[in-house]
Design an enzyme around this catalytic site. Structure first.
Site, mmCIF file in Angstrom:
data_model
loop_
_atom_site.group_PDB
_atom_site.id
_atom_site.type_symbol
_atom_site.label_atom_id
_atom_site.label_comp_id
_atom_site.label_asym_id
_atom_site.label_seq_id
_atom_site.Cartn_x
_atom_site.Cartn_y
_atom_site.Cartn_z
ATOM 1 N N ASP A 1 1.622 -1.266 -0.202
ATOM 2 C CA ASP A 1 -0.127 0.115 0.116
ATOM 3 C C ASP A 1 1.272 1.063 0.386
ATOM 4 O OD1 ASP A 1 -3.021 0.814 1.945
ATOM 5 O OD2 ASP A 1 -1.376 2.722 0.947
ATOM 6 N N ILE A 2 0.736 1.825 -1.126
ATOM 7 C CA ILE A 2 2.014 2.943 -1.231
ATOM 8 C C ILE A 2 1.885 4.072 0.099
ATOM 9 C CG2 ILE A 2 0.195 4.688 -2.784
ATOM 10 C CD1 ILE A 2 3.177 4.734 -4.648
ATOM 11 N N ASN B 1 -6.291 12.445 -11.194
ATOM 12 C CA ASN B 1 -6.375 13.647 -12.339
ATOM 13 C C ASN B 1 -5.877 14.845 -12.957
ATOM 14 O OD1 ASN B 1 -8.616 14.829 -10.784
ATOM 15 N ND2 ASN B 1 -9.457 12.737 -10.501
ATOM 16 N N VAL C 1 -6.094 4.383 -6.195
ATOM 17 C CA VAL C 1 -4.803 5.282 -5.111
ATOM 18 C C VAL C 1 -5.198 7.263 -4.733
ATOM 19 C CG1 VAL C 1 -2.988 6.007 -7.320
ATOM 20 C CG2 VAL C 1 -2.894 5.345 -5.092
ATOM 21 N N ASP C 2 -5.423 7.842 -5.791
ATOM 22 C CA ASP C 2 -5.942 8.679 -5.345
ATOM 23 C C ASP C 2 -6.758 8.889 -3.919
ATOM 24 O OD1 ASP C 2 -7.032 11.767 -7.526
ATOM 25 O OD2 ASP C 2 -5.814 11.586 -5.757
ATOM 26 N N GLY D 1 -5.620 1.318 -13.614
ATOM 27 C CA GLY D 1 -6.703 0.760 -13.155
ATOM 28 C C GLY D 1 -7.856 1.683 -13.911
ATOM 29 N N VAL D 2 -8.480 2.777 -13.318
ATOM 30 C CA VAL D 2 -9.534 3.238 -13.623
ATOM 31 C C VAL D 2 -9.100 3.552 -15.254
ATOM 32 C CG1 VAL D 2 -10.806 5.547 -13.748
ATOM 33 C CG2 VAL D 2 -10.586 4.021 -12.231
ATOM 34 N N TYR D 3 -8.016 3.916 -15.556
ATOM 35 C CA TYR D 3 -7.645 5.106 -17.562
ATOM 36 C C TYR D 3 -7.363 3.627 -18.389
ATOM 37 C CZ TYR D 3 -8.058 9.250 -14.555
ATOM 38 O OH TYR D 3 -8.061 10.472 -14.635
HETATM 39 N N1 APR Z 1 -0.920 1.719 -3.425
HETATM 40 C C1 APR Z 1 -0.619 1.257 -4.294
HETATM 41 N N2 APR Z 1 -1.995 1.309 -5.648
HETATM 42 C C2 APR Z 1 -3.286 1.160 -5.792
HETATM 43 C C3 APR Z 1 -3.305 1.873 -4.179
HETATM 44 C C4 APR Z 1 -2.678 1.700 -2.939
HETATM 45 N N3 APR Z 1 -3.222 1.910 -1.766
HETATM 46 N N4 APR Z 1 -5.078 1.495 -4.551
HETATM 47 C C5 APR Z 1 -4.722 1.529 -5.569
HETATM 48 N N5 APR Z 1 -3.667 1.057 -6.205
HETATM 49 C C6 APR Z 1 -3.192 0.464 -7.583
HETATM 50 C C7 APR Z 1 -4.744 0.372 -8.148
HETATM 51 O O1 APR Z 1 -4.284 -1.449 -7.967
HETATM 52 C C8 APR Z 1 -3.720 -0.051 -9.967
HETATM 53 O O2 APR Z 1 -3.064 -1.011 -9.784
HETATM 54 O O3 APR Z 1 -3.376 1.536 -8.118
HETATM 55 C C9 APR Z 1 -3.027 1.320 -9.564
HETATM 56 C C10 APR Z 1 -3.444 2.540 -10.495
HETATM 57 O O4 APR Z 1 -5.277 2.660 -10.331
HETATM 58 P P1 APR Z 1 -5.851 3.581 -10.358
HETATM 59 O O5 APR Z 1 -5.956 4.499 -8.914
HETATM 60 O O6 APR Z 1 -8.058 3.180 -11.204
HETATM 61 O O7 APR Z 1 -5.778 4.915 -11.086
HETATM 62 P P2 APR Z 1 -5.339 5.070 -12.304
HETATM 63 O O8 APR Z 1 -6.230 3.795 -13.743
HETATM 64 O O9 APR Z 1 -4.562 6.340 -13.071
HETATM 65 O O10 APR Z 1 -6.307 5.934 -13.103
HETATM 66 C C11 APR Z 1 -6.503 8.012 -12.247
HETATM 67 O O11 APR Z 1 -8.828 7.388 -11.385
HETATM 68 O O12 APR Z 1 -9.285 7.712 -8.664
HETATM 69 C C12 APR Z 1 -8.900 8.364 -9.987
HETATM 70 O O13 APR Z 1 -8.307 10.004 -9.544
HETATM 71 C C13 APR Z 1 -8.211 9.502 -10.551
HETATM 72 O O14 APR Z 1 -9.268 9.954 -12.159
HETATM 73 C C14 APR Z 1 -7.870 9.383 -11.564
HETATM 74 C C15 APR Z 1 -8.036 8.337 -12.514
#
Ligand code: APR
Length: 174
Positions: free
Chosen positions: A11-12, A25, A34-35, A120-122
């Site tokens: 967990d970062i 974002n 993670v945001d 993740g979401v992207y």
């Molecule tokens: N520690 C480490 N990695 C994490 C954690 C955590 N606590 N929580 C989630 N992750 C991982 C996810 O499992 C994924 O592998 O971070 C990676 C990136 O996923 P997202 O958080 O969905 O980020 P992203 O794909 O870049 O999408 C960004 O999502 O949360 C919104 O505001 C953010 O709009 C932006 C978009």
């Protein structure tokens, strides 16, 4: 320069390093994934500082304090949303890693932890994202001895496997 790159699962928000990177974002006003985790752990002062930054363009990066996080700083970078690969997504993802490391070095950070930006979401394909991340980090470290260690902090084993493979491929090339 892969000896200074590590891949861990965790967990970062729990990492005691000079800087953790937030997969943000362009508003920089928080979100899910993670945001959301970083903002929850850092507390409301993080959002208050982010409000003063007027957002951030995809591929660019901005730095704030870490507040209640064990990390000293948070470096926020909006990754590209994957739209099939014909919208400059790969170059923009590389820019995220390069701009975060540039900011880290400029701010005297010696240890930097990254999440898997955009996968993740992207929906950025993990194999492509991992190769871009490791390649960009390794290239940057070759000309920046002041950075002691860069880690990919993967939230799950599947993600970690892709970064382990990308690091092994880079080491085989070296
Ligand atoms: N520690 C480490 N990695 C994490 C954690 C955590 N606590 N929580 C989630 N992750 C991982 C996810 O499992 C994924 O592998 O971070 C990676 C990136 O996923 P997202 O958080 O969905 O980020 P992203 O794909 O870049 O999408 C960004 O999502 O949360 C919104 O505001 C953010 O709009 C932006 C978009």
């Amino acid at each position: 320069m892969t000896t200074r790159i590590e891949i861990i699962q965790g967990d970062i928000t729990k990492q005691t390093v000079d800087a953790i990177v937030n997969a943000a974002n362009t508003s920089l006003l928080g979100g899910g994934g993670v945001d959301g985790a970083i903002h929850r752990a850092a507390g409301p002062e993080l959002l208050a500082e982010c409000r003063t930054l007027n957002g951030c363009r995809t591929g660019e990066a901005k730095i704030t304090g870490g507040y209640r996080l064990p990390a000293k700083h948070v470096i926020h970078t909006p990754g590209p949303v994957w739209h099939g690969g014909r919208n400059n997504e790969e170059a923009l993802l590389a820019s995220c890693y390069r701009n975060c490391l540039t900011l880290a070095a400029e701010n005297g950070c010696k240890t930097v932890d990254f999440p898997s930006i955009s996968t993740g979401v992207y929906h950025f394909p993990l194999d492509k994202a991992a190769a871009i991340a490791i390649g960009t980090i390794a290239d940057f470290l070759e000309t920046h001895p002041e950075l002691e260690r860069v880690r990919m902090v993967c939230f799950d084993a599947r993600t970690k496997a892709f970064y382990d493979a990308a690091l092994a491929a880079r080491e085989a090339r070296a």
